[in-house]
Write an enzyme that holds these catalytic residues in place. Structure first.
Site, short mmCIF file in Angstrom:
data_model
loop_
_atom_site.label_atom_id
_atom_site.label_comp_id
_atom_site.label_asym_id
_atom_site.label_seq_id
_atom_site.Cartn_x
_atom_site.Cartn_y
_atom_site.Cartn_z
N GLU A 1 0.83 -1.20 0.00
CA GLU A 1 0.00 0.00 0.00
C GLU A 1 0.87 1.26 0.00
O GLU A 1 1.25 1.76 -1.05
CB GLU A 1 -0.95 -0.03 1.20
CG GLU A 1 -1.95 -1.19 1.12
CD GLU A 1 -2.86 -1.26 2.33
OE1 GLU A 1 -2.73 -0.41 3.23
OE2 GLU A 1 -3.70 -2.17 2.37
N LYS A 2 1.20 1.78 1.20
CA LYS A 2 1.99 2.99 1.30
C LYS A 2 3.17 2.77 2.23
O LYS A 2 3.07 2.06 3.22
CB LYS A 2 1.14 4.15 1.84
CG LYS A 2 0.03 4.62 0.92
CD LYS A 2 -0.71 5.80 1.56
CE LYS A 2 -1.79 6.35 0.65
NZ LYS A 2 -2.49 7.50 1.28
N THR B 1 1.66 0.22 9.13
CA THR B 1 0.66 0.44 10.17
C THR B 1 1.01 1.63 11.04
O THR B 1 0.15 2.46 11.36
CB THR B 1 0.51 -0.83 11.04
OG1 THR B 1 -0.01 -1.89 10.23
CG2 THR B 1 -0.44 -0.57 12.20
N CYS B 2 2.28 1.74 11.44
CA CYS B 2 2.67 2.80 12.36
C CYS B 2 2.30 4.18 11.84
O CYS B 2 1.71 4.99 12.55
CB CYS B 2 4.17 2.73 12.63
SG CYS B 2 4.77 4.03 13.73
N GLY C 1 -10.67 -4.98 25.92
CA GLY C 1 -9.22 -5.05 26.01
C GLY C 1 -8.66 -3.81 26.67
O GLY C 1 -8.87 -2.69 26.20
N GLY C 2 -7.94 -4.01 27.77
CA GLY C 2 -7.36 -2.91 28.52
C GLY C 2 -5.85 -2.86 28.43
O GLY C 2 -5.18 -2.44 29.37
N ILE D 1 -3.30 -0.29 23.45
CA ILE D 1 -4.17 0.32 22.45
C ILE D 1 -5.53 0.63 23.05
O ILE D 1 -6.10 1.70 22.82
CB ILE D 1 -4.29 -0.59 21.22
CG1 ILE D 1 -2.92 -0.76 20.54
CG2 ILE D 1 -5.30 -0.02 20.22
CD1 ILE D 1 -2.92 -1.75 19.39
N ASP E 1 6.85 -6.98 13.97
CA ASP E 1 5.74 -7.72 14.55
C ASP E 1 5.67 -9.18 14.10
O ASP E 1 5.09 -10.02 14.79
CB ASP E 1 4.41 -7.03 14.21
CG ASP E 1 4.25 -5.71 14.94
OD1 ASP E 1 5.17 -5.32 15.67
OD2 ASP E 1 3.19 -5.05 14.76
N HIS F 1 16.12 22.66 37.12
CA HIS F 1 14.90 23.06 37.84
C HIS F 1 14.36 24.36 37.24
O HIS F 1 15.12 25.28 36.98
CB HIS F 1 15.23 23.28 39.32
CG HIS F 1 14.06 23.79 40.12
ND1 HIS F 1 13.04 22.96 40.55
CD2 HIS F 1 13.75 25.04 40.56
CE1 HIS F 1 12.17 23.69 41.22
NE2 HIS F 1 12.57 24.96 41.24
#
Length: 474
Positions: free
Chosen positions: A37-38, A42-43, A188-189, A192, A320, A453
């Site tokens: 695709e491009k 995904t990222c 889903g916790g 994401i 992944d 600081h």
């Protein structure tokens, strides 16, 4: 049909793939990238960048709603979600153009189409040649000495729960929403799930999270989970933890979705406009020709060694598709490691526990190293330092002083074992903690580093000193 020869072919143009390609080109290799695709994967297009752009808009909106706390009385406040989406797309497009420039700058050829590994031939005695089917039906064959598989991942679903892209959606579908729902259930916790929960709540959506584990972000330190849950509840996010969604109970009627969750044999019924399924991601390994190789697949991911080599030594895999921590920056590092090994170098072995993890909720979460429980389970005698952002002047100036920094150290060797943060902009501070662990620094050494600081980074310095009970502001 046409044929091309390269030193390295990279299958997939996401961050793992394009980083591998650029590094290989820097090392003098002729390189091609195959992208369906491009460039950016995904990222850039369906994950990290667009979601963070939306999170930033949500944060600004939430801040503006409490502007009087800063002494500013604003007029009418209106959320124009279409403009939010337009800004998100401008950012994505700008970065996409930058990637295209980098390909040209490094003389990397990009072949657009569906790439598939083909077996040995008279032209390529080893498996690893790639066939690219282009949109017009033309076929290109790419021959190379080395192949890097970087095809990324896709959202998982729950068995029996059908994603329709409208009422029951994934995070990728959510990025395509042209208007906000009034209510949403997030299944889903994990990272994401909580990011979308935080964002949508700031946009004014009624949010419920259903998590199978007993706590949110269960891979983080337990204290981080407790603080996130406290702050989410304070913001009006409904949490149902330790509960299993029953897919057969999901019903769609009159534009809304109802479902049941089993929480310790108690059935909880929930209803919302949409359901976002966020239960992890699965490696994209189907349809890329692995059956034409001797590559080993274990539990849905490609098996590799410490140099990212598969069981066919001329074929590498990164990101992944090899499982583990599915993080963009880890994929990029793996891509560099693979290309350096291809070029005959001996790169440093990647240590997964030293990879920083970031979650862009409000407040942010960042961590590196072992959690307290992991350190104990590994047999370490530990000592812990903790420092609240409420004691940090810059946090009070920002109007965001919830959260803390927690440091875990070995009480015998004094080595830093883990650093865990929840609070304002902690994703910008975790790199110091990661560097400290890479250099085997002690808490005292980091504490002796002068933190200017007022800055938010002072919380890390104070937490390091707190390990030995010598925090100045504690």
């Amino acid at each position: 049909m046409s044929e091309h020869r390269y030193d390295v072919v990279v299958l997939g143009g996401g961050i793992g793939g394009y980083t591998a390609a650029i590094r290989a080109a820097q090392l003098g290799k002729t390189v091609a990238v195959v992208e369906r695709e491009k460039l950016g994967g995904t990222c850039l297009h369906q994950g990290c960048i667009p979601s963070k752009a939306l999170l930033r808009s949500a944060e600004v909106y939430a801040t503006m709603k409490k502007s009087e706390e800063y002494g500013i009385t604003a007029g009418s406040l209106e959320l124009k979600f279409g403009n939010v989406l337009a800004r998100k797309q401008r950012i994505v497009d700008q970065l996409h153009q930058g990637l295209q420039f980098l390909m040209k700058k490094n003389k990397i050829t990009v072949h657009y189409g569906n790439g598939r590994i083909i077996g040995p031939s008279i032209f390529s005695p080893r498996s690893g040649a790639v066939s690219v089917e282009k949109e017009d039906g033309d076929i290109e064959t790419l021959l190379s000495s080395n192949l890097v598989i970087a095809t990324g991942s896709k959202p998982r679903s729950l068995p029996g729960l059908e994603i329709d892209g409208t009422h029951i959606i994934t995070s990728e579908d959510a990025l395509k929403m042209d208007e906000l729902p009034k209510s949403i259930i997030i299944i889903g916790g994990g990272v994401i799930g909580v990011e979308w929960a935080s964002m949508l709540r700031d946009f004014g959506v009624e949010v419920t999270i259903v998590e199978y584990e007993k706590r949110l972000v269960s891979l983080e330190d337990g204290d981080i989970s407790k603080e996130l849950e406290r702050l989410f509840k304070k913001r009006g996010i409904n949490l149902v933890t330790g509960a299993k969604v029953l897919p057969d109970s999901v019903k769609i009627a009159e534009g809304s979705v109802t479902l049941q969750a089993d929480k310790q044999d108690e059935l909880i019924e929930l209803q919302a406009d949409k359901v976002l399924v966020s239960v992890g991601r699965a490696a994209n390994i189907e349809g890329i020709g692995l059956e034409n190789t001797d590559i080993k697949v274990d539990k849905g991911v490609i098996r590799v060694n410490r140099f990212m080599q598969t069981t066919e030594s001329h074929i590498y895999a990164v990101g992944d598709v090899i499982g583990g921590l599915m993080l963009a920056h880890m994929a990029g590092h793996e891509g560099i490691l693979a290309s350096e090994h291809i070029a005959g170098q001996t790169p440093h072995e990647l240590q997964a526990h030293l990879v920083p993890k970031c979650t862009y909720t409000r407040p942010e979460i960042a961590s590196v190293g072992y959690t307290e429980q992991q350190a104990i389970d590994l047999g370490h005698q530990i000592k812990v330092g903790k420092f609240s952002f409420k004691g940090i002047g810059k946090a009070l100036v920002y109007g965001d002083s919830d959260g803390f920094v927690k440091v875990i150290a070995d009480s015998v060797t004094n080595d830093i074992l883990g650093v865990h943060m929840i609070g304002p902009q902690v994703t910008n501070s975790i790199t110091e903690a990661a560097l400290a662990q890479v250099l085997n620094a002690t808490p005292w050494e980091v504490g002796q580093t002068i933190h200017p600081h007022p800055t938010l980074s002072e919380a890390l310095g104070e937490a390091m000193l707190a390990v030995d009970g010598i925090a100045i502001s504690g």
